[in-house]
Design an enzyme around this catalytic site. Sequence first.
Site, short mmCIF file in Angstrom:
data_model
loop_
_atom_site.label_atom_id
_atom_site.label_comp_id
_atom_site.label_asym_id
_atom_site.label_seq_id
_atom_site.Cartn_x
_atom_site.Cartn_y
_atom_site.Cartn_z
N ALA A 139 -11.74 3.19 3.78
CA ALA A 139 -10.76 2.27 3.19
C ALA A 139 -9.88 2.97 2.16
CB ALA A 139 -11.50 1.10 2.56
N HIS A 140 -8.94 2.24 1.63
CA HIS A 140 -7.96 2.83 0.69
C HIS A 140 -8.62 3.35 -0.58
CE1 HIS A 140 -6.90 -1.59 -0.72
NE2 HIS A 140 -8.19 -1.37 -0.72
N ASN A 141 -8.10 4.49 -1.01
CA ASN A 141 -8.52 5.13 -2.26
C ASN A 141 -9.95 5.66 -2.25
OD1 ASN A 141 -6.27 3.00 -3.11
ND2 ASN A 141 -6.24 4.70 -4.55
N GLN A 143 0.88 -1.18 0.00
CA GLN A 143 0.00 0.00 0.00
C GLN A 143 0.91 1.22 0.00
OE1 GLN A 143 -3.64 -0.54 0.07
NE2 GLN A 143 -2.83 -2.55 -0.50
#
Lengths: 356, 356, 356
Positions: C247-249, C206
């Site tokens: 969460a990511h993005n 990540q």
Amino acid sequence: MDVNVIKKQIRVDTLAEQVNGEVIGDGSILIDSLNGIEAAVPGQITFLVKATQVDIIAKTEASAVIVPMAIEDNSGNGKTLIRVKNPYLASAIIHNLLLEKPFYAKGVHSSAYVGANCTIGKEVTIEPLAVLGDNVVIGERVYVGSGAYVGDNSVLGDDTIIRPNVTIESETVIGCRVTVHAGTVIGSDGYGYAPDELGRHIKRPQVGTVRIDDDVEIGANCCVDRAAYGLTWIMSGTKIDNQVQIAHNVIIGQNCLVVSQSGISGSSTLGKNVILGGKSAIKGHVHLGDRTMVAGRSGVTRDLPTGAVVGGFPAIPIDKWTKAASTYGKLPELRAEIRRLRKEMTELQQQIVGKE
Amino acid sequence: MDVNVIKKQIRVDTLAEQVNGEVIGDGSILIDSLNGIEAAVPGQITFLVKATQVDIIAKTEASAVIVPMAIEDNSGNGKTLIRVKNPYLASAIIHNLLLEKPFYAKGVHSSAYVGANCTIGKEVTIEPLAVLGDNVVIGERVYVGSGAYVGDNSVLGDDTIIRPNVTIESETVIGCRVTVHAGTVIGSDGYGYAPDELGRHIKRPQVGTVRIDDDVEIGANCCVDRAAYGLTWIMSGTKIDNQVQIAHNVIIGQNCLVVSQSGISGSSTLGKNVILGGKSAIKGHVHLGDRTMVAGRSGVTRDLPTGAVVGGFPAIPIDKWTKAASTYGKLPELRAEIRRLRKEMTELQQQIVGKE
Amino acid sequence: MDVNVIKKQIRVDTLAEQVNGEVIGDGSILIDSLNGIEAAVPGQITFLVKATQVDIIAKTEASAVIVPMAIEDNSGNGKTLIRVKNPYLASAIIHNLLLEKPFYAKGVHSSAYVGANCTIGKEVTIEPLAVLGDNVVIGERVYVGSGAYVGDNSVLGDDTIIRPNVTIESETVIGCRVTVHAGTVIGSDGYGYAPDELGRHIKRPQVGTVRIDDDVEIGANCCVDRAAYGLTWIMSGTKIDNQVQIAHNVIIGQNCLVVSQSGISGSSTLGKNVILGGKSAIKGHVHLGDRTMVAGRSGVTRDLPTGAVVGGFPAIPIDKWTKAASTYGKLPELRAEIRRLRKEMTELQQQIVGKE
């Protein structure tokens, strides 16, 4: 000398007295700890909740067994028994008794930070790298773990335990014999904004505080927000599991159980002995009467009367919800059957018209 | 010298070997990092999962592209390709390879607190203001972040990473190559009480521990409670997302995925390679067989056999749930249709009676 | 001198000017704070949202009351009033004004750890035992609480407040006037793995970062994951409650409200002024248009157009969901009625056949 390894030894008959139990067998046996019935070894006591499982007693290696009243003798197993009304409760009381030890006061560690004008009990343990703000009051036999933060003007009553990395924001008042587990945040700002004409959210200052009464236990990584005005208040004896969210101005009555990942929205109030199942949600500004029970994963959207037992979302009486939930998977079949009925109805109607 | 800015450069053909890939084009190109297909620049490698999107390859600035086997040549784009069975997996392996660097041991910072009788590997980084209790065992190449707390008698295996502000309570045993993200609490007390006759909740002491095996990753702000007796146990290779709650005595098998905000209640057990979707809930004392999959937001209330795929609450087979869920919004219409059918039925019945 | 106890005093007419309000009564009265209508005392101002509750004004001890335009005079109560279009908004603005005070810069405490090459504003408060990594940039009037960690290369803009025990991982860029409450983790790894042939999960590195724009507020014990590549991005003016998972993005537009215990899965995007109710869940890779509203406990599984208002799981238009939800408890009755209809249908059919 490691203070943790000195085990007490207590006679079975002495333990029995503490729980109004009746000893069958040798009451002079010495017990040093309590364990589950399968893992227990000699010198330990264990317990049996259901009389129907009486056969397990002969197999355990424990020196004594706490049993329900329905088990009347030890002829089948030769163990020393303590007969009690409620073995689950009695085993908890006896277990606590066996584990009881004097508070070990390490004092305030040199690497902890203590602000101005704090009042600290004579016998406390403030661990390395803990932080107390200004004007903090700490009672006797209090434990504050490493990395924990107690903000300005907060109070911790006697025998209270604050585990590592807990954050207690300023002005929080915590009673006696309270335990707060690691990572929990008490006294963070409530969530309140007023939208302006441009759709921006103007913060409503959160100037109230949090009060937590005696004998409360709060799990790990929970949040208890400070009130907008006045108090967010958790009354004595209430036990809160991990990752629970308690919003501003919530009041939780005495001896409630709030299971993991539940959330209680702003200004809602719970009576005494309320039980919220895991992941349940309570809308804002509602009241749950004494002894209400909310099933796990439910969402309560309106006031509940004393003793109500509800489930689902919006929550309805539990038996109604259970039946509805078990019908849910049949929805597609029901829909198909309705369509067939419609078709047959139309055919019948036409047949009858045809006959006229 | 900043150890972080030295980038490796690895030849495409060397990378291809690591993933059993076939190079099409110039295998001698040097790659220093991996990036998404739109953001990649020269010197980087990227990847394409779906062969149908082959046209994107001509547009990326990446020097090389990992592609599925269905893409057989680079005539349309002139890029260097690595053909592999599973580009998603191959790109992860190559990405890790490009990022790999020697462990940079900073030692134990002077402001960290280390208790009595700790055993600490030769090459470790214990960051400023981290805390190790007494008798802690720390393997080689372990990282403990600032503000993290590792309680008495706990063990961290080689190459394990504890991010800042993590709390690991006493007696926890953590294996090798484990990562625990910030704010997570491991080994807090399980939630167990026995009610007495007055409705008070007597704490059941939580005297068990937590064991976490090799290659486990645990997200941020999770909770893993210690067992009442015995173990709470997360087996090797399991990956847990943020804000997950794992109650006392839960056992999670190897290589499970537990997505964010899920909760597993006390004493439940998961087999191998189980997947729990986000916000799912597992009741206490149930077993989920190997390779079961639970849809997000579901609630499992009973044992699930090997390979079961379920959704909803109470969880039912996923296809049944999907159909029921898509019918749900039509409930009011179905109800109206049932009422119409009743009315028409009564009319027909009367007509027929009238004719007799 | 305790800087916290000096209260400002501001004239009612000065306050009224700030909110385009009209004073009825004595505008020269001095006000030192704002309080709820029942708890207010002389010297305080309070507010009334609903004109229908006008009778309460006579009972409050507050020296002045912010009221809606519908209240046209103070003849019934003799209080000094400020008439405004939106008392809820005006009271927030006035409350902030009364609480406003100059930033009190304590500097960097000697027990805080500051890494190499940090750039720190002239007027800041870095509390005891806070940690800044290397190359951190801290603007003017920034507050970093005890036990908070700001990782390498991160940036905090002017007037930003980081409460105790917050973890900000490396490379995070935070704007001006941002508040992050205790226990929150920003920049932890996103949850991404690729399964191999043996069912093991290979971590996808990540390598992206987190960006948080001006005037964002993030509650306690939240998680905001760093991007796999690129950015996880929370735009200006968005307010996030406690225990939210991002969460990511994920990209969240301006001025959104994300209520407690909600979760937004990877790569989903929210437009401007979106409202997510408590405990709501957003699937990955979906887009919620501007001004969409998601009811509490809902799960959104697909894109939503501008202004959509939805509820349930999978989320459907809110009115449809409300009706369906109120029918849910009647499912068993509906099923019974369908069975009766089937039985009667069969009887009718037989009767008609019998007649032919």
